[in-house]
Design a protein around this motif. Sequence first.
Motif, PDB file in Angstrom:
ATOM      1  N   ARG A 274       0.832  -1.208   0.000  1.00 17.96           N
ATOM      2  CA  ARG A 274       0.000   0.000   0.000  1.00 17.96           C
ATOM      3  C   ARG A 274       0.866   1.256   0.000  1.00 17.96           C
ATOM      4  NH1 ARG A 274      -4.732  -1.567   2.829  1.00 17.96           N
ATOM      5  NH2 ARG A 274      -5.314  -3.631   2.051  1.00 17.96           N
ATOM      6  N   SER A 275       0.182   2.383  -0.187  1.00 21.59           N
ATOM      7  CA  SER A 275       0.817   3.678   0.012  1.00 21.59           C
ATOM      8  C   SER A 275       1.123   3.847   1.494  1.00 21.59           C
ATOM      9  CB  SER A 275      -0.116   4.786  -0.464  1.00 21.59           C
ATOM     10  OG  SER A 275       0.327   6.053   0.002  1.00 21.59           O
ATOM     11  N   LEU A 276       2.240   4.525   1.782  1.00 21.09           N
ATOM     12  CA  LEU A 276       2.619   4.755   3.172  1.00 21.09           C
ATOM     13  C   LEU A 276       1.519   5.492   3.933  1.00 21.09           C
ATOM     14  CD1 LEU A 276       4.823   4.495   5.314  1.00 21.09           C
ATOM     15  CD2 LEU A 276       5.824   6.624   4.448  1.00 21.09           C
ATOM     16  N   GLU A 277       0.767   6.318   3.259  1.00 21.93           N
ATOM     17  CA  GLU A 277      -0.313   7.063   3.909  1.00 21.93           C
ATOM     18  C   GLU A 277      -1.411   6.143   4.443  1.00 21.93           C
ATOM     19  OE1 GLU A 277      -1.670   9.796   1.004  1.00 21.93           O
ATOM     20  OE2 GLU A 277       0.095  11.096   1.107  1.00 21.93           O
ATOM     21  N   ASP A 278      -1.445   4.893   3.942  1.00 21.48           N
ATOM     22  CA  ASP A 278      -2.486   3.957   4.357  1.00 21.48           C
ATOM     23  C   ASP A 278      -2.025   3.043   5.488  1.00 21.48           C
ATOM     24  OD1 ASP A 278      -4.162   4.938   2.369  1.00 21.48           O
ATOM     25  OD2 ASP A 278      -3.419   3.492   0.875  1.00 21.48           O
ATOM     26  N   ILE A 279      -0.884   3.339   6.113  1.00 17.61           N
ATOM     27  CA  ILE A 279      -0.306   2.418   7.082  1.00 17.61           C
ATOM     28  C   ILE A 279      -1.257   2.118   8.235  1.00 17.61           C
ATOM     29  CG2 ILE A 279       0.912   4.335   8.198  1.00 17.61           C
ATOM     30  CD1 ILE A 279       1.895   0.589   8.115  1.00 17.61           C
ATOM     31  N   PHE A 280      -1.972   3.106   8.722  1.00 16.67           N
ATOM     32  CA  PHE A 280      -2.853   2.871   9.866  1.00 16.67           C
ATOM     33  C   PHE A 280      -4.091   2.078   9.467  1.00 16.67           C
ATOM     34  CE2 PHE A 280      -0.580   6.885  10.943  1.00 16.67           C
ATOM     35  CZ  PHE A 280       0.266   6.302  11.873  1.00 16.67           C
ATOM     36  N   ALA A 281      -4.540   2.257   8.220  1.00 19.22           N
ATOM     37  CA  ALA A 281      -5.642   1.429   7.719  1.00 19.22           C
ATOM     38  C   ALA A 281      -5.198  -0.028   7.621  1.00 19.22           C
ATOM     39  CB  ALA A 281      -6.108   1.943   6.357  1.00 19.22           C
ATOM     40  N   VAL A 282      -3.942  -0.252   7.236  1.00 19.62           N
ATOM     41  CA  VAL A 282      -3.407  -1.615   7.181  1.00 19.62           C
ATOM     42  C   VAL A 282      -3.370  -2.211   8.580  1.00 19.62           C
ATOM     43  CG1 VAL A 282      -1.379  -3.008   6.655  1.00 19.62           C
ATOM     44  CG2 VAL A 282      -2.084  -1.204   5.081  1.00 19.62           C
ATOM     45  N   GLN A 283      -2.919  -1.433   9.556  1.00 18.59           N
ATOM     46  CA  GLN A 283      -2.882  -1.936  10.931  1.00 18.59           C
ATOM     47  C   GLN A 283      -4.278  -2.350  11.388  1.00 18.59           C
ATOM     48  OE1 GLN A 283      -1.067   0.976  13.466  1.00 18.59           O
ATOM     49  NE2 GLN A 283       0.881   0.956  12.387  1.00 18.59           N
ATOM     50  N   ASP A 284      -5.281  -1.537  11.084  1.00 21.22           N
ATOM     51  CA  ASP A 284      -6.650  -1.875  11.466  1.00 21.22           C
ATOM     52  C   ASP A 284      -7.097  -3.165  10.786  1.00 21.22           C
ATOM     53  OD1 ASP A 284      -6.821   0.382  13.042  1.00 21.22           O
ATOM     54  OD2 ASP A 284      -7.819   1.590  11.518  1.00 21.22           O
ATOM     55  N   GLU A 285      -6.706  -3.335   9.520  1.00 18.69           N
ATOM     56  CA  GLU A 285      -7.109  -4.521   8.778  1.00 18.69           C
ATOM     57  C   GLU A 285      -6.445  -5.771   9.346  1.00 18.69           C
ATOM     58  OE1 GLU A 285      -7.319  -6.013   4.117  1.00 18.69           O
ATOM     59  OE2 GLU A 285      -6.889  -3.914   4.584  1.00 18.69           O
ATOM     60  N   VAL A 286      -5.156  -5.677   9.678  1.00 11.31           N
ATOM     61  CA  VAL A 286      -4.451  -6.816  10.271  1.00 11.31           C
ATOM     62  C   VAL A 286      -5.101  -7.201  11.593  1.00 11.31           C
ATOM     63  CG1 VAL A 286      -2.272  -7.602  11.285  1.00 11.31           C
ATOM     64  CG2 VAL A 286      -2.259  -6.338   9.132  1.00 11.31           C
ATOM     65  N   THR A 287      -5.393  -6.198  12.423  1.00  9.65           N
ATOM     66  CA  THR A 287      -6.036  -6.460  13.707  1.00  9.65           C
ATOM     67  C   THR A 287      -7.370  -7.170  13.515  1.00  9.65           C
ATOM     68  OG1 THR A 287      -5.000  -4.505  14.699  1.00  9.65           O
ATOM     69  CG2 THR A 287      -6.934  -5.399  15.812  1.00  9.65           C
ATOM     70  N   ALA A 288      -8.182  -6.697  12.576  1.00  9.74           N
ATOM     71  CA  ALA A 288      -9.494  -7.292  12.327  1.00  9.74           C
ATOM     72  C   ALA A 288      -9.363  -8.744  11.879  1.00  9.74           C
ATOM     73  CB  ALA A 288     -10.249  -6.475  11.277  1.00  9.74           C
TER      74      ALA A 288
END
Length: 505
Positions: free
Chosen positions: A224-238
């Motif tokens: 992903r784009s670096l700007e999406d890093i926190f969205a990735v974290q949320d997705e991994v957690t889910a």
Amino acid sequence: MRRMQGSRFAFGPFVLDPGAGTLLRDDVPVAVGYRALKLLAALVGRPGEILGKAELMDAAWPGTAVEEGNLTVQIAQLRKLLGSTADGGEWIVTVPRVGYRFSGAVEQLMDAKRKPSPLPDKPSIAVLPFLNLSNDPEQGVFADGLTEDLITDLSRISGLFVIARNSAFAYKGKALAVRAIAEDLGVRYVLEGSARRAGGRVRINAQLVDAVSGDHLWAERFDRSLEDIFAVQDEVTAKIVEALLGRLRAPPPRKRPENLEAYDLCVRARRLMDDTPQSAREAHLMLTRAVSLDPEYAEAYRWLAMNHWMGWVHSGGPTEADRSVALELARKAVAIDPDDAGCRWVLAYLLAYERSFAEADAEFERAIALDPNEADAWAALSDIAVLAGRIEDGLEHIAKAFRLNPFPASWYYLTLGQAQYAHRQYEAAVETLHRDETYHTSSRRFLAASLAQLGRFDEARAEAELFLVSNPDFTTRHWAATEPFRDAKTLEHFVDGFRKAGLPE
């Protein structure tokens, strides 16, 4: 004798496992810093040999230029931690102008089995430090931040048992089997992965492993784009929550930082907070810069609050102004992100010292409700509970903290020792307080009181004298007035120990 991969080393009452990054005294984990452990591993791995200062500095600070004084400080802390050999000598001997030598007898242990901790009654997980696959070693900070954030996110799920950051990072860079790590930490599941950050992009690989069966429950790659890093974290957690609990149980959303440079600075600062006052002052500069870049970054305010409250901003210890600023910063952190348990417990702790007890109790309760896996919150709550006279509660709280964080920062031992003293478990308190690797000022004070209550007055007075060298203005009366006691009998018990140890009235 050269150190072998997978070896453990026994000397005196200690067992050192360099691979796991752990040190045990009589089978009980000892709080030991990362640098100190690296130095001890180098020395113990070659007993009787003289290791030069340059070689030792390279072992503890690889690829980093540091002052020789840092080595001296770490060796001094190791000596305090280890104490004397059976014949009264030193484990680590100084060879003037050359280096150091480990003088004790060392037995190399191979393939010894540790007694695994019992599994909790809920799905239990440890998030291992993500590997940095970027060409730039500095991006290791980004991988560490990703790991820490995933630990925080998962901790907030009440149906999970999550190992704390300190203990997870004890395995950083260790080539150990997932099953062995899971047994060490007393968990069933392990999340491991890697991160590569370059050119405004981030690639993350993550996999969830059942350490008992060896099965991979879930694995995925994110590009992903670096700007999406926190969205990735949320997705991994889910994904992890879905795999372990069967359905998504999302906690209240966290307020994420808006500026990635501020985020990097805060991650770097967190790594310095548990080190020396000097490094904590470096952290202060980083955190100040972080909040200037992102004025709505709650976690940066939280750590700034702790920096001020502990007196690390200026040399010479905290002032009333520091404590006032700390409370203001902690309130701001909670106002920005009311659902951050870390911000809540820090505010609760500072409020207790301001004797705003009702508000402090409410904030602690809210912090635990938001994140029942927040080990630091349980440890801080233990301290406040003991001083309130709820000693059994205090012992229970610190036991929870140690289970969530088996290899914690040394202040956990101080807190446990205080609770044991309050419970009149003096022998246990002496043993615990000796494990405080930095031999905190408070540790010496409580250690002296515990020894005095056991009738070991010569030892007690020696500890009291050492304490007074660094605290010549200490009086028991002033201490009693500043600590957040709520129970007169508990206060009287501590004062009695101090008086017997010879500390000034």
